[in-house]
Motif scaffolding. Sequence first.
Motif, mmCIF file in Angstrom:
data_model
loop_
_atom_site.group_PDB
_atom_site.id
_atom_site.type_symbol
_atom_site.label_atom_id
_atom_site.label_comp_id
_atom_site.label_asym_id
_atom_site.label_seq_id
_atom_site.Cartn_x
_atom_site.Cartn_y
_atom_site.Cartn_z
ATOM 1 N N GLU A 1 -17.371 -53.238 3.087
ATOM 2 C CA GLU A 1 -18.214 -54.400 2.825
ATOM 3 C C GLU A 1 -18.659 -55.005 4.157
ATOM 4 O OE1 GLU A 1 -17.731 -58.270 0.065
ATOM 5 O OE2 GLU A 1 -16.449 -58.281 1.849
ATOM 6 N N VAL A 2 -19.955 -55.287 4.265
ATOM 7 C CA VAL A 2 -20.517 -55.995 5.417
ATOM 8 C C VAL A 2 -21.185 -57.256 4.891
ATOM 9 C CG1 VAL A 2 -22.111 -55.881 7.365
ATOM 10 C CG2 VAL A 2 -20.892 -53.822 6.640
ATOM 11 N N ASN B 1 -5.732 -52.196 3.577
ATOM 12 C CA ASN B 1 -6.824 -53.153 3.673
ATOM 13 C C ASN B 1 -6.901 -53.716 5.090
ATOM 14 O OD1 ASN B 1 -5.782 -53.041 0.891
ATOM 15 N ND2 ASN B 1 -7.321 -54.559 0.422
ATOM 16 N N ALA B 2 -8.133 -54.008 5.533
ATOM 17 C CA ALA B 2 -8.334 -54.667 6.822
ATOM 18 C C ALA B 2 -9.668 -55.405 6.783
ATOM 19 C CB ALA B 2 -8.314 -53.653 7.969
ATOM 20 N N SER C 1 -15.165 -55.687 6.068
ATOM 21 C CA SER C 1 -13.893 -55.488 5.388
ATOM 22 C C SER C 1 -13.861 -54.080 4.811
ATOM 23 C CB SER C 1 -13.718 -56.524 4.264
ATOM 24 O OG SER C 1 -12.455 -56.410 3.644
ATOM 25 N N GLY C 2 -12.679 -53.478 4.795
ATOM 26 C CA GLY C 2 -12.565 -52.122 4.282
ATOM 27 C C GLY C 2 -11.269 -51.894 3.529
ATOM 28 N N PHE D 1 -5.549 -61.825 -4.024
ATOM 29 C CA PHE D 1 -6.753 -61.202 -3.490
ATOM 30 C C PHE D 1 -6.631 -61.026 -1.973
ATOM 31 C CE2 PHE D 1 -9.220 -62.862 -7.232
ATOM 32 C CZ PHE D 1 -9.781 -61.652 -7.615
ATOM 33 N N PHE D 2 -7.015 -59.860 -1.492
ATOM 34 C CA PHE D 2 -7.273 -59.670 -0.068
ATOM 35 C C PHE D 2 -8.761 -59.926 0.171
ATOM 36 C CE2 PHE D 2 -8.159 -57.319 3.832
ATOM 37 C CZ PHE D 2 -7.058 -57.639 4.609
ATOM 38 N N PRO D 3 -9.151 -60.427 1.363
ATOM 39 C CA PRO D 3 -10.566 -60.731 1.593
ATOM 40 C C PRO D 3 -11.473 -59.499 1.540
ATOM 41 C CG PRO D 3 -9.204 -61.903 3.172
ATOM 42 C CD PRO D 3 -8.305 -60.926 2.462
#
Length: 382
Positions: A242-243, A182-183, A202-203, A116-118
Amino acid sequence: MKTISIKKCLFAAAAALPMLAQAQVSSSVAEIPFKIKFGGRTNLDLGTYLGADDGKANRNGACVNDTRFSFIADIDTVWQAKVELYFGSKAVNFRDVYIKRSFKTTGSELEVGNFFFPFGYLRTGLNYKFIENSSADAAFSSARKLGIAYLSYSKNFNWGVGIFSNGDVDNGKKANQGYNFNAYALFRPVYEDGNVFHVGVSGIITHPSQAVSFSAKSPQTFVSNVLFSTPSLDVYNYERLEVQALTIQRRFYAEARFLKAWVNLPNEVTVTDGQGNEMTVAQDNYDGSYGFWAQAAWRFFGPNHSYNSKTGLTGNASAKALEALVRFSRVDLDQYGAANDITVGVNYFINKYIRAKVNYVHTHIKDGAHMDSMQGRLQFSF
């Protein structure tokens, strides 16, 4: 040319790990620290439907669910390898399969594998407070993907970047073409004396190789819980954002997340009319999908809520802890449907290895349909 699936490669790697472990254990004589830890979990789920508009009322069920076995190897305090297997009803699949290198001087990690990435709340694992995911997370969160990521941690700030395949290694299929960028970044201005506050963003930018769709699911276990879906969309790419915000005040915990998707369609698409004639028509991008959830918990007894500064997630409770919790979630897929769900629950941590959960779930769909359920879970881990 004959191709070899990623799943077969991973199985081969898993079969080789015990031999690698033996080699490293023998090298521990040369004062190279080496440790292997085995673990696993399984769930015993019970549920009954108290009322529904779709014929599911008065149904009930029981099942053994989400059984996993894993081992983690720590080598020389800076290397870690993990393999986790999921035992489904018809197959054994991989979950986490990764190698990680820690850089203690910079407080960072380089991770390669399937993980999983955050982004989203699905990565919480054993620390997940409810029995099922919220409808918003089910629609927009990302699953484990095969790739590489660089993650950096400090007391007040976390950040990371990664690139991943968009294949389905997680459920045992071959990896398809397509990729994700991803970041994420997380800022933690308060982290002391049992009090925490953080905000994060996150995006993900996804370039798929096949049509995609989004589905809204009710957080219930025993029947097909897909409420509605978008049609399959032949897209150029799509973005998700995501916020999030989280606070812990000793015995009180609250967290909220907002998720949004933008789908970029080709400017023109070829369609066939009723007479079989092909024509080119313009199409607009689809950006109407979003979701959010907010949840809170109060710890009646046992230790205060814990927090993992590396993952940005709540930690697990200790034995004899009791907490009550509530969650509100909404998912909106624009013209394809919208729904709200409310979950009220109680968790009791019997000891280090056994926990009990009870959830009442009410789901209301935009057109007026609804469903209610009561669910229980005994979760065993080692």
